[in-house]
Design a protein around this motif. Sequence first.
Motif, PDB file in Angstrom:
ATOM      1  N   SER A 127       0.825  -1.210   0.000  1.00 29.31           N
ATOM      2  CA  SER A 127       0.000   0.000   0.000  1.00 29.31           C
ATOM      3  C   SER A 127       0.858   1.259   0.000  1.00 29.31           C
ATOM      4  O   SER A 127       0.366   2.340   0.302  1.00 29.31           O
ATOM      5  CB  SER A 127      -0.909   0.007   1.235  1.00 29.31           C
ATOM      6  N   TYR A 128       2.142   1.148  -0.356  1.00 29.30           N
ATOM      7  CA  TYR A 128       3.078   2.255  -0.223  1.00 29.30           C
ATOM      8  C   TYR A 128       3.566   2.759  -1.584  1.00 29.30           C
ATOM      9  O   TYR A 128       3.701   1.988  -2.539  1.00 29.30           O
ATOM     10  CB  TYR A 128       4.287   1.830   0.615  1.00 29.30           C
ATOM     11  N   ALA A 129       3.822   4.065  -1.630  1.00 27.80           N
ATOM     12  CA  ALA A 129       4.377   4.676  -2.840  1.00 27.80           C
ATOM     13  C   ALA A 129       5.283   5.829  -2.436  1.00 27.80           C
ATOM     14  O   ALA A 129       5.159   6.392  -1.339  1.00 27.80           O
ATOM     15  CB  ALA A 129       3.259   5.176  -3.756  1.00 27.80           C
ATOM     16  N   ILE A 130       6.199   6.176  -3.303  1.00 28.76           N
ATOM     17  CA  ILE A 130       7.036   7.360  -3.127  1.00 28.76           C
ATOM     18  C   ILE A 130       6.836   8.257  -4.344  1.00 28.76           C
ATOM     19  O   ILE A 130       6.594   7.781  -5.452  1.00 28.76           O
ATOM     20  CB  ILE A 130       8.524   7.007  -2.954  1.00 28.76           C
ATOM     21  N   LEU A 131       6.916   9.581  -4.123  1.00 28.09           N
ATOM     22  CA  LEU A 131       6.754  10.547  -5.199  1.00 28.09           C
ATOM     23  C   LEU A 131       7.871  11.579  -5.124  1.00 28.09           C
ATOM     24  O   LEU A 131       8.411  11.856  -4.044  1.00 28.09           O
ATOM     25  CB  LEU A 131       5.410  11.278  -5.117  1.00 28.09           C
ATOM     26  N   PHE A 132       8.174  12.151  -6.268  1.00 29.37           N
ATOM     27  CA  PHE A 132       9.069  13.300  -6.349  1.00 29.37           C
ATOM     28  C   PHE A 132       8.281  14.415  -7.029  1.00 29.37           C
ATOM     29  O   PHE A 132       7.846  14.278  -8.161  1.00 29.37           O
ATOM     30  CB  PHE A 132      10.321  12.959  -7.158  1.00 29.37           C
ATOM     31  N   ARG A 133       8.053  15.540  -6.302  1.00 29.13           N
ATOM     32  CA  ARG A 133       7.155  16.583  -6.786  1.00 29.13           C
ATOM     33  C   ARG A 133       7.830  17.958  -6.797  1.00 29.13           C
ATOM     34  O   ARG A 133       8.014  18.572  -5.750  1.00 29.13           O
ATOM     35  CB  ARG A 133       5.900  16.643  -5.929  1.00 29.13           C
ATOM     36  N   PRO A 134       8.178  18.493  -7.958  1.00 25.72           N
ATOM     37  CA  PRO A 134       8.571  19.909  -8.066  1.00 25.72           C
ATOM     38  C   PRO A 134       7.346  20.764  -8.375  1.00 25.72           C
ATOM     39  O   PRO A 134       6.379  20.286  -8.983  1.00 25.72           O
ATOM     40  CB  PRO A 134       9.554  19.906  -9.245  1.00 25.72           C
ATOM     41  N   SER A 135       7.376  22.039  -7.957  1.00 30.99           N
ATOM     42  CA  SER A 135       6.243  22.922  -8.227  1.00 30.99           C
ATOM     43  C   SER A 135       6.720  24.356  -8.431  1.00 30.99           C
ATOM     44  O   SER A 135       7.812  24.732  -7.988  1.00 30.99           O
ATOM     45  CB  SER A 135       5.230  22.877  -7.081  1.00 30.99           C
ATOM     46  N   TYR A 136       5.878  25.141  -9.095  1.00 29.85           N
ATOM     47  CA  TYR A 136       6.136  26.562  -9.327  1.00 29.85           C
ATOM     48  C   TYR A 136       5.080  27.364  -8.582  1.00 29.85           C
ATOM     49  O   TYR A 136       3.874  27.132  -8.750  1.00 29.85           O
ATOM     50  CB  TYR A 136       6.091  26.891 -10.815  1.00 29.85           C
ATOM     51  N   PHE A 137       5.512  28.334  -7.772  1.00 31.77           N
ATOM     52  CA  PHE A 137       4.663  29.115  -6.874  1.00 31.77           C
ATOM     53  C   PHE A 137       4.614  30.565  -7.363  1.00 31.77           C
ATOM     54  O   PHE A 137       5.656  31.146  -7.703  1.00 31.77           O
ATOM     55  CB  PHE A 137       5.275  29.035  -5.474  1.00 31.77           C
ATOM     56  N   THR A 138       3.420  31.176  -7.395  1.00 28.48           N
ATOM     57  CA  THR A 138       3.322  32.572  -7.837  1.00 28.48           C
ATOM     58  C   THR A 138       2.209  33.298  -7.085  1.00 28.48           C
ATOM     59  O   THR A 138       1.148  32.726  -6.809  1.00 28.48           O
ATOM     60  CB  THR A 138       3.089  32.665  -9.363  1.00 28.48           C
ATOM     61  N   GLN A 139       2.468  34.562  -6.756  1.00 31.16           N
ATOM     62  CA  GLN A 139       1.539  35.395  -5.984  1.00 31.16           C
ATOM     63  C   GLN A 139       1.779  36.846  -6.395  1.00 31.16           C
ATOM     64  O   GLN A 139       2.936  37.292  -6.447  1.00 31.16           O
ATOM     65  CB  GLN A 139       1.820  35.185  -4.494  1.00 31.16           C
ATOM     66  N   LYS A 140       0.719  37.613  -6.657  1.00 29.33           N
ATOM     67  CA  LYS A 140       0.912  38.964  -7.198  1.00 29.33           C
ATOM     68  C   LYS A 140      -0.232  39.882  -6.793  1.00 29.33           C
ATOM     69  O   LYS A 140      -1.380  39.458  -6.668  1.00 29.33           O
ATOM     70  CB  LYS A 140       1.008  38.901  -8.731  1.00 29.33           C
ATOM     71  N   ALA A 141       0.117  41.163  -6.590  1.00 32.02           N
ATOM     72  CA  ALA A 141      -0.876  42.218  -6.380  1.00 32.02           C
ATOM     73  C   ALA A 141      -0.392  43.465  -7.103  1.00 32.02           C
ATOM     74  O   ALA A 141       0.787  43.824  -7.000  1.00 32.02           O
ATOM     75  CB  ALA A 141      -1.061  42.499  -4.891  1.00 32.02           C
ATOM     76  N   GLU A 142      -1.286  44.135  -7.835  1.00 35.61           N
ATOM     77  CA  GLU A 142      -0.913  45.302  -8.632  1.00 35.61           C
ATOM     78  C   GLU A 142      -1.840  46.465  -8.324  1.00 35.61           C
ATOM     79  O   GLU A 142      -3.016  46.282  -8.019  1.00 35.61           O
ATOM     80  CB  GLU A 142      -0.958  44.968 -10.121  1.00 35.61           C
ATOM     81  N   GLY A 143      -1.289  47.685  -8.430  1.00 32.23           N
ATOM     82  CA  GLY A 143      -2.081  48.884  -8.213  1.00 32.23           C
ATOM     83  C   GLY A 143      -1.322  50.114  -8.663  1.00 32.23           C
ATOM     84  O   GLY A 143      -0.258  50.014  -9.278  1.00 32.23           O
ATOM     85  N   SER A 144      -1.861  51.276  -8.362  1.00 34.26           N
ATOM     86  CA  SER A 144      -1.217  52.531  -8.737  1.00 34.26           C
ATOM     87  C   SER A 144      -1.387  53.529  -7.597  1.00 34.26           C
ATOM     88  O   SER A 144      -2.251  53.375  -6.729  1.00 34.26           O
ATOM     89  CB  SER A 144      -1.818  53.098 -10.027  1.00 34.26           C
ATOM     90  N   GLY A 145      -0.532  54.565  -7.618  1.00 32.49           N
ATOM     91  CA  GLY A 145      -0.582  55.585  -6.584  1.00 32.49           C
ATOM     92  C   GLY A 145       0.183  56.816  -7.033  1.00 32.49           C
ATOM     93  O   GLY A 145       0.474  56.980  -8.230  1.00 32.49           O
ATOM     94  N   THR A 146       0.539  57.663  -6.092  1.00 37.49           N
ATOM     95  CA  THR A 146       1.265  58.882  -6.405  1.00 37.49           C
ATOM     96  C   THR A 146       2.610  58.551  -7.045  1.00 37.49           C
ATOM     97  O   THR A 146       3.451  57.885  -6.448  1.00 37.49           O
ATOM     98  CB  THR A 146       1.508  59.711  -5.138  1.00 37.49           C
ATOM     99  N   GLY A 147       2.802  58.951  -8.291  1.00 35.89           N
ATOM    100  CA  GLY A 147       4.083  58.737  -8.960  1.00 35.89           C
ATOM    101  C   GLY A 147       4.142  57.546  -9.874  1.00 35.89           C
ATOM    102  O   GLY A 147       5.113  57.391 -10.616  1.00 35.89           O
ATOM    103  N   GLY A 148       3.130  56.663  -9.848  1.00 36.71           N
ATOM    104  CA  GLY A 148       3.182  55.522 -10.759  1.00 36.71           C
ATOM    105  C   GLY A 148       2.595  54.252 -10.179  1.00 36.71           C
ATOM    106  O   GLY A 148       1.707  54.287  -9.322  1.00 36.71           O
ATOM    107  N   SER A 149       3.135  53.106 -10.627  1.00 37.85           N
ATOM    108  CA  SER A 149       2.620  51.789 -10.249  1.00 37.85           C
ATOM    109  C   SER A 149       3.141  51.377  -8.877  1.00 37.85           C
ATOM    110  O   SER A 149       4.276  51.708  -8.493  1.00 37.85           O
ATOM    111  CB  SER A 149       3.027  50.746 -11.285  1.00 37.85           C
ATOM    112  N   PHE A 150       2.312  50.609  -8.171  1.00 36.66           N
ATOM    113  CA  PHE A 150       2.711  49.995  -6.911  1.00 36.66           C
ATOM    114  C   PHE A 150       2.367  48.504  -7.018  1.00 36.66           C
ATOM    115  O   PHE A 150       1.225  48.100  -6.781  1.00 36.66           O
ATOM    116  CB  PHE A 150       1.999  50.658  -5.734  1.00 36.66           C
TER     117      PHE A 150
END
Length: 247
Positions: A89-112
């Motif tokens: 009932s046993y198994a082994i795995l090798f798992r690579p992953s790519y992680f991404t998180q982002k927030a965008e906005g604007s304010g005085t003087g340009g992008s934030f």
Amino acid sequence: MKNFNRWGFFVSTTLLASFLLIQDANAARGGGMSGDMSLGIGISTVSSSQDDMNGAIDDANTTANATTKNLGSAWEFYANWGWRFSGTSYAILFRPSYFTQKAEGSGTGGSFDYSLSGYTVFPIFRLYPLENDFIKFYMQTGLGYGSLSGDITAASKTLAFKGSAFGAMGGIGVDFCFTASHCVSIEGNIRYMPIERNLSTGGNCTASGDIPGISQCGGTSEVETGGSDLRTTMSGVQGLLGYTMNF
């Protein structure tokens, strides 16, 4: 660190005990290391709470009239290779992953804009306590490594930084197999991977106040907020949907 040590002790003990059980099961069956291979791909969300980054966003929203929302859940894309030990009932795995998180906005003087991206690599031990031809329920745990890079744009000022850490994960899941070879995988995991220290890797932020909420930056120095190290994380609850092909 104490929490991580407890995680590491628990997972290491579990893996060692499970390995001994595998050896006993194979010995009883007279088998070697034969088994079945699988490949999988998928997507998940991770409830990684970036408190320090969100604190910097809040400062920019207050001092520079920015409109950037706090960083929410991250997206993660993964692939894995698995090996199921025949007759067990046993198994082994090798798992690579790519992680991404982002927030965008604007304010005085340009992008934030604020973003995080990186990768994890996890060897995983898996146990199938209940299964039939259609449904395979499993439990899993693993120890792994993650690296996370960040970028901040605050009007005319920019900052790039990077950190890494070891961590642990555990969870449960189920494979719905419509044929012997093709399965849909659903998982729920908890991952512990905080990154306590980040170093500057680029940008034109050189002094406190260049970027709202950032008290130290520039060169290859530690990035700080409020006089303390800027912390990021890839910890959180992970909900995953994927496809698995068995060979």
